[in-house]
Motif scaffolding. Structure first.
Motif: not given
Length: 370
Positions: A68-70, A65-66
């Motif tokens: 994929r958020r850049g 998740v982290l």
């Protein structure tokens, strides 16, 4: 007339392949002994790698998740593990403080509890015991107590060595877990690079299932722990026990992460605390533990884990027992997510057929026909 002399008997010759077969058999037997010796020597390392791999599977959803958020994957791995370690250390610190406080209270209240216990025994069984009699009998048995104390002192070095070894194993597991999580894509690429394309799809699908089931197991257990901590904390606060929040957190963690008997084990510490305040609270805590274990196993847990780790309770218990028999406490903890992964993987490749209505299968069918 010329007489024929009998020819000497010919000796049976060894087949040419037999020496080579004997040498090959001896070589294979030697390789087997070498492999067996190496496997037993490396069992500890293999268990560490297995635990680290499952921990990385559990951390993968949060890291993903982290990422994929850049966020950089290495930084995301560090953030997730730092938060996890902080929670674990906070729990251990609270547990140590709680244990020290409980033991201190028990030592202070021991004379009063002994007086109450002796008085109850005398009244119940028509006896005339006194604390002086009990102390004299204890002194009479002091030799046995001294022997136990001496044995404990002799084993102190072994216990300290075991503790240090356990701490070292935890650190090694943490290190490998960070490596496996941070390098997850590279590890999958390395594994797939030695497999044909069709096998690569199967392996990646099984890997994804393992991530979903292991991560789902961890997060569902965390949710169960939070609910259990809140419920038990409120209940213990209503009873008037000190450190109700810390006891609730203890209850939540043990009841959720120790299968089947976790609630009963967690109840021991609050019961010891209750003994120093009001012994009647021991009964209420025991009854509440039994009630909550039933509520968690048959109502709460199926609703939370139905979409993540849908394993039958009997199958889960068998898996925990088998994992404990094979790998001890580590196997018991990893048994349920591993079983859920295998079950989910096999369910996609096993053909299932519609079941005909039959009263021997479904009791509702016989009721409808009445």
């Amino acid at each position: 007339m010329e007489t024929q002399t009998p020819s000497p008997p010919t000796r049976a010759r060894m087949p040419g392949w037999l020496p080579r077969a004997m040498v090959l058999a001896l070589a294979l037997f030697g390789l087997f002994l070498l492999g067996d010796w190496a496997f037993h020597r490396l069992t500890g390392i293999l268990i560490i790698l297995l635990v680290a791999f499952f921990i990385s599977l559990a951390m993968e959803p949060a890291v993903g998740v982290l990422a994929r958020r850049g966020m950089n994957r290495g930084l995301a791995t560090g953030v997730v593990f730092v938060v996890t370690f902080a929670c674990v250390l906070g729990f251990l610190a609270a547990l140590v403080t709680l244990l020290v406080h409980t033991v201190t209270n028990l030592v202070k209240e021991a004379p009063r509890l002994l007086d109450s216990g002796v008085e109850w025994v005398n009244r119940r069984f028509s006896q005339h015991f006194t604390l002086h009699d009990l102390s004299q009998r204890l002194l009479h048995e002091s030799e046995t107590v001294g022997n136990y104390a001496q044995d404990a002192a002799n084993n102190a070095w072994g216990v300290s060595t075991t503790v240090l070894g356990g701490v070292a194993q935890v650190l090694v597991i943490a290190l490998f877990s960070v490596y496996f999580t941070a390098g997850g894509p590279k590890l999958r690429r390395a594994v797939c690079s030695v497999l044909p394309p069709q096998r690569q799809v199967t392996v990646l699908h099984a890997w994804d299932l393992a991530i979903v089931k292991t991560g789902g197991y961890l997060y569902s257990r965390v949710l169960l722990a939070i609910i259990s901590a809140v419920v038990h904390g409120v209940f213990l606060a209503l009873l008037g026990l000190p450190n109700a929040i810390a006891l609730g957190v203890w209850f939540g963690v043990i009841a959720s992460f120790v299968p089947t008997i976790g609630t009963y084990l967690a109840a021991v510490l609050p019961i010891l605390v209750a003994l120093t305040i009001d012994p009647i609270d021991v009964l209420w805590i025991a009854l509440f533990a039994v009630f909550y274990q039933f509520f968690q196993d048959y109502i709460l847990q199926p609703r939370i884990t139905s979409r993540t780790v849908d394993v039958n309770a009997a199958v889960a218990l068998i898996a925990v027992l088998a994992g404990g028999a094979l790998l001890g406490a580590v196997g018991a903890l990893l048994a349920i997510p591993a079983t859920a992964t295998v079950q989910a993987f096999l369910s996609e490749y096993i053909t299932r057929y519609a079941v005909t209505e039959d009263p021997r299968i479904d009791q509702t069918a016989s009721r409808k026909n009445r």
